[in-house]
Design a protein around this motif. Structure first.
Motif, mmCIF file in Angstrom:
data_model
loop_
_atom_site.group_PDB
_atom_site.id
_atom_site.type_symbol
_atom_site.label_atom_id
_atom_site.label_comp_id
_atom_site.label_asym_id
_atom_site.label_seq_id
_atom_site.Cartn_x
_atom_site.Cartn_y
_atom_site.Cartn_z
ATOM 1 N N PRO A 67 16.450 -2.475 -5.857
ATOM 2 C CA PRO A 67 16.754 -3.859 -5.099
ATOM 3 C C PRO A 67 16.471 -3.702 -3.608
ATOM 4 O O PRO A 67 16.061 -4.452 -2.804
ATOM 5 C CB PRO A 67 18.022 -4.116 -5.802
ATOM 6 N N ALA A 68 17.266 -2.509 -3.103
ATOM 7 C CA ALA A 68 17.103 -2.327 -1.493
ATOM 8 C C ALA A 68 15.608 -2.012 -1.115
ATOM 9 O O ALA A 68 15.260 -2.789 0.085
ATOM 10 C CB ALA A 68 18.236 -1.312 -1.135
ATOM 11 N N MET A 69 14.890 -1.331 -1.624
ATOM 12 C CA MET A 69 13.591 -0.953 -1.355
ATOM 13 C C MET A 69 12.762 -2.252 -1.263
ATOM 14 O O MET A 69 12.050 -2.433 -0.591
ATOM 15 C CB MET A 69 12.913 0.051 -2.490
ATOM 16 N N LEU A 70 12.991 -3.108 -2.427
ATOM 17 C CA LEU A 70 12.126 -4.112 -2.513
ATOM 18 C C LEU A 70 12.571 -5.274 -1.398
ATOM 19 O O LEU A 70 11.529 -5.934 -0.840
ATOM 20 C CB LEU A 70 12.193 -4.861 -3.929
ATOM 21 N N ASP A 71 13.870 -5.465 -1.332
ATOM 22 C CA ASP A 71 14.028 -6.310 -0.327
ATOM 23 C C ASP A 71 13.521 -5.918 1.052
ATOM 24 O O ASP A 71 13.185 -6.800 1.999
ATOM 25 C CB ASP A 71 15.664 -6.351 -0.195
ATOM 26 N N SER A 72 13.698 -4.736 1.531
ATOM 27 C CA SER A 72 13.195 -4.169 2.897
ATOM 28 C C SER A 72 11.823 -4.524 2.733
ATOM 29 O O SER A 72 10.992 -5.078 3.834
ATOM 30 C CB SER A 72 13.525 -2.737 2.823
ATOM 31 N N ALA A 73 10.885 -4.081 2.005
ATOM 32 C CA ALA A 73 9.356 -4.344 2.005
ATOM 33 C C ALA A 73 8.880 -5.748 1.932
ATOM 34 O O ALA A 73 8.084 -6.270 2.556
ATOM 35 C CB ALA A 73 8.838 -3.538 0.470
ATOM 36 N N VAL A 74 9.736 -6.778 1.180
ATOM 37 C CA VAL A 74 9.409 -8.188 1.208
ATOM 38 C C VAL A 74 9.426 -8.594 2.462
ATOM 39 O O VAL A 74 8.825 -9.296 3.002
ATOM 40 C CB VAL A 74 10.233 -8.994 0.012
ATOM 41 N N LYS A 75 10.754 -8.241 3.124
ATOM 42 C CA LYS A 75 10.941 -8.850 4.533
ATOM 43 C C LYS A 75 10.141 -8.204 5.533
ATOM 44 O O LYS A 75 9.756 -9.147 6.446
ATOM 45 C CB LYS A 75 12.620 -8.712 4.844
ATOM 46 N N ASN A 76 9.854 -6.978 5.653
ATOM 47 C CA ASN A 76 8.827 -6.366 6.348
ATOM 48 C C ASN A 76 7.606 -7.070 6.407
ATOM 49 O O ASN A 76 6.886 -7.242 7.503
ATOM 50 C CB ASN A 76 8.719 -4.934 6.218
ATOM 51 N N ALA A 77 7.051 -7.563 5.344
ATOM 52 C CA ALA A 77 5.900 -8.313 5.099
ATOM 53 C C ALA A 77 6.015 -9.747 5.376
ATOM 54 O O ALA A 77 4.819 -10.212 5.332
ATOM 55 C CB ALA A 77 5.246 -7.832 4.026
ATOM 56 N N ASP A 93 0.854 -1.119 -0.058
ATOM 57 C CA ASP A 93 -0.121 0.114 0.031
ATOM 58 C C ASP A 93 0.672 1.057 0.079
ATOM 59 O O ASP A 93 1.434 1.835 0.951
ATOM 60 C CB ASP A 93 -0.936 -0.120 1.030
ATOM 61 N N VAL A 94 0.921 1.842 -1.149
ATOM 62 C CA VAL A 94 1.883 3.180 -1.245
ATOM 63 C C VAL A 94 1.196 4.246 -0.283
ATOM 64 O O VAL A 94 2.203 5.118 -0.147
ATOM 65 C CB VAL A 94 1.905 3.661 -2.738
ATOM 66 N N HIS A 95 0.059 4.103 0.082
ATOM 67 C CA HIS A 95 -0.437 5.302 1.013
ATOM 68 C C HIS A 95 0.055 5.243 2.340
ATOM 69 O O HIS A 95 -0.625 5.994 3.163
ATOM 70 C CB HIS A 95 -1.641 5.596 0.643
ATOM 71 N N ALA A 96 0.472 3.997 2.816
ATOM 72 C CA ALA A 96 0.678 3.541 4.051
ATOM 73 C C ALA A 96 1.475 4.413 4.785
ATOM 74 O O ALA A 96 1.504 4.622 6.291
ATOM 75 C CB ALA A 96 1.189 2.075 4.301
ATOM 76 N N ALA A 97 2.448 4.999 4.278
ATOM 77 C CA ALA A 97 3.620 5.650 4.906
ATOM 78 C C ALA A 97 2.957 6.966 5.392
ATOM 79 O O ALA A 97 3.102 7.373 6.628
ATOM 80 C CB ALA A 97 4.768 6.118 4.062
ATOM 81 N N LEU A 99 8.476 16.277 8.843
ATOM 82 C CA LEU A 99 8.217 14.639 8.885
ATOM 83 C C LEU A 99 8.928 13.866 7.853
ATOM 84 O O LEU A 99 8.543 12.952 7.662
ATOM 85 C CB LEU A 99 6.561 14.388 8.815
ATOM 86 N N ARG A 100 9.478 14.714 6.824
ATOM 87 C CA ARG A 100 10.080 14.179 5.803
ATOM 88 C C ARG A 100 11.046 12.875 5.941
ATOM 89 O O ARG A 100 10.750 11.899 5.195
ATOM 90 C CB ARG A 100 10.967 15.083 4.953
ATOM 91 N N SER A 101 11.748 12.768 7.029
ATOM 92 C CA SER A 101 12.637 11.641 7.102
ATOM 93 C C SER A 101 11.858 10.495 7.702
ATOM 94 O O SER A 101 12.027 9.383 7.163
ATOM 95 C CB SER A 101 13.813 11.978 8.022
ATOM 96 N N GLN A 102 10.847 10.841 8.494
ATOM 97 C CA GLN A 102 9.901 9.800 8.840
ATOM 98 C C GLN A 102 8.935 9.383 7.932
ATOM 99 O O GLN A 102 8.817 8.083 7.817
ATOM 100 C CB GLN A 102 8.892 10.502 10.012
ATOM 101 N N LEU A 103 8.673 10.127 6.816
ATOM 102 C CA LEU A 103 7.768 9.302 5.731
ATOM 103 C C LEU A 103 8.578 8.567 4.943
ATOM 104 O O LEU A 103 8.268 7.541 4.428
ATOM 105 C CB LEU A 103 7.193 10.666 5.086
ATOM 106 N N LEU A 104 9.779 8.742 4.618
ATOM 107 C CA LEU A 104 10.680 8.140 3.937
ATOM 108 C C LEU A 104 11.102 6.996 4.466
ATOM 109 O O LEU A 104 11.098 5.866 3.712
ATOM 110 C CB LEU A 104 11.893 9.018 3.508
ATOM 111 N N GLU A 105 11.304 6.807 5.704
ATOM 112 C CA GLU A 105 11.581 5.575 6.575
ATOM 113 C C GLU A 105 10.540 4.759 6.456
ATOM 114 O O GLU A 105 10.684 3.366 6.316
ATOM 115 C CB GLU A 105 12.140 6.061 7.963
ATOM 116 N N ALA A 106 9.250 5.181 6.648
ATOM 117 C CA ALA A 106 7.953 4.446 6.412
ATOM 118 C C ALA A 106 7.904 3.871 5.211
ATOM 119 O O ALA A 106 7.199 2.370 5.266
ATOM 120 C CB ALA A 106 6.582 5.208 6.865
ATOM 121 N N TYR A 107 8.437 4.454 4.115
ATOM 122 C CA TYR A 107 8.109 3.805 2.747
ATOM 123 C C TYR A 107 8.979 2.546 2.602
ATOM 124 O O TYR A 107 8.730 1.859 1.781
ATOM 125 C CB TYR A 107 8.764 5.065 1.664
ATOM 126 N N TRP A 108 10.136 2.273 3.401
ATOM 127 C CA TRP A 108 10.779 0.947 3.381
ATOM 128 C C TRP A 108 10.195 -0.049 3.868
ATOM 129 O O TRP A 108 10.394 -1.045 3.636
ATOM 130 C CB TRP A 108 12.073 1.528 4.053
#
Length: 219
Positions: free
Chosen positions: A120-130, A16-20, A81-90
């Motif tokens: 690759p790093a973004m996808l790896d983080s999203a897959v592992k987080n889920a 969900d791209v709006h979760a951040a 909140l910029r840094s927190q939003l970007l962190e949440a996107y991972w």
């Protein structure tokens, strides 16, 4: 026909791209949804523009730049909140039905993969987080080609790796433009129309339209 591989777009389809923005909804206030919409729209626009120019920048860089533009467009949103939003996107939330659907498809013997504009790093983080890393067999990133969807060479990453004809692959995306590109390539395509949007690209129709992934196991 049975499909040897089920390949999924990542952002908007599995995650969900709006979760951040939603995680910081209280701090952002009533303008949060608008900020999120602009962020997503510009993220995609930048990828298409750079693909056409042949001036690649990885998807994370575009995600940062898109958020900065969104803050410019929504000046009432708290830029601190910029840094927190970007962190949440991972660590975006996956949609509720995703683990069960992907698990059932994997149990059928099909390959399960992601094909995404994400780095690759973004996808790896999203897959592992889920906790999808035990289900998904492969993650294909456009970073290997230094371009973005809907370049036909992107979809070819899957058929080359799996040594399959395009029609043996079922491709799922919530993005209608992505479905158009995949249909043009020859995949069996399933548009996951989560937002109930009107159809586009009438000459490049999906084989199936679903409101979410839940029914995919029986199609």
């Amino acid at each position: 026909m049975p499909h040897a591989a089920f390949v999924f777009d990542a952002y908007g389809t599995l995650f969900d791209v709006h979760a951040a923005v939603r995680r910081h909804a209280e701090a952002l206030g009533s303008e949060g949804p608008l900020l999120s919409e602009i962020w997503r729209a510009k993220q995609l626009e930048y990828s298409w523009t750079r693909a056409l120019m042949g001036a690649y920048r990885d998807f994370w860089s575009l995600t940062e730049e898109a958020l900065d533009h969104a803050f410019e467009r929504v000046p009432s949103a708290d830029r601190s909140l910029r840094s927190q939003l970007l962190e949440a996107y991972w660590k975006l939330d996956c949609y509720a039905e995703v683990p069960a659907v992907l698990g059932a498809l994997k149990n059928s013997g099909a390959k399960i993969a992601i094909l995404s504009n994400g780095s690759p790093a973004m996808l790896d983080s999203a897959v592992k987080n889920a906790a999808l890393d035990t289900i998904i067999d492969d993650v294909f990133s456009v970073d290997a080609l230094q371009t973005f969807k809907t370049a036909q060479s992107v979809y070819e990453l899957v058929t080359t790796q799996y040594r399959l004809y395009a029609e043996a692959v079922s491709f799922q995306s919530s993005n209608r433009w992505d479905i158009a590109g995949a249909t043009r390539f020859g995949f069996r395509t399933v548009w996951i129309n989560r937002g109930g949007m009107p159809d586009e690209y009438p000459d490049l129709k999906p084989q199936l339209i679903l409101p979410d992934l839940s029914a995919l196991t029986v199609t």
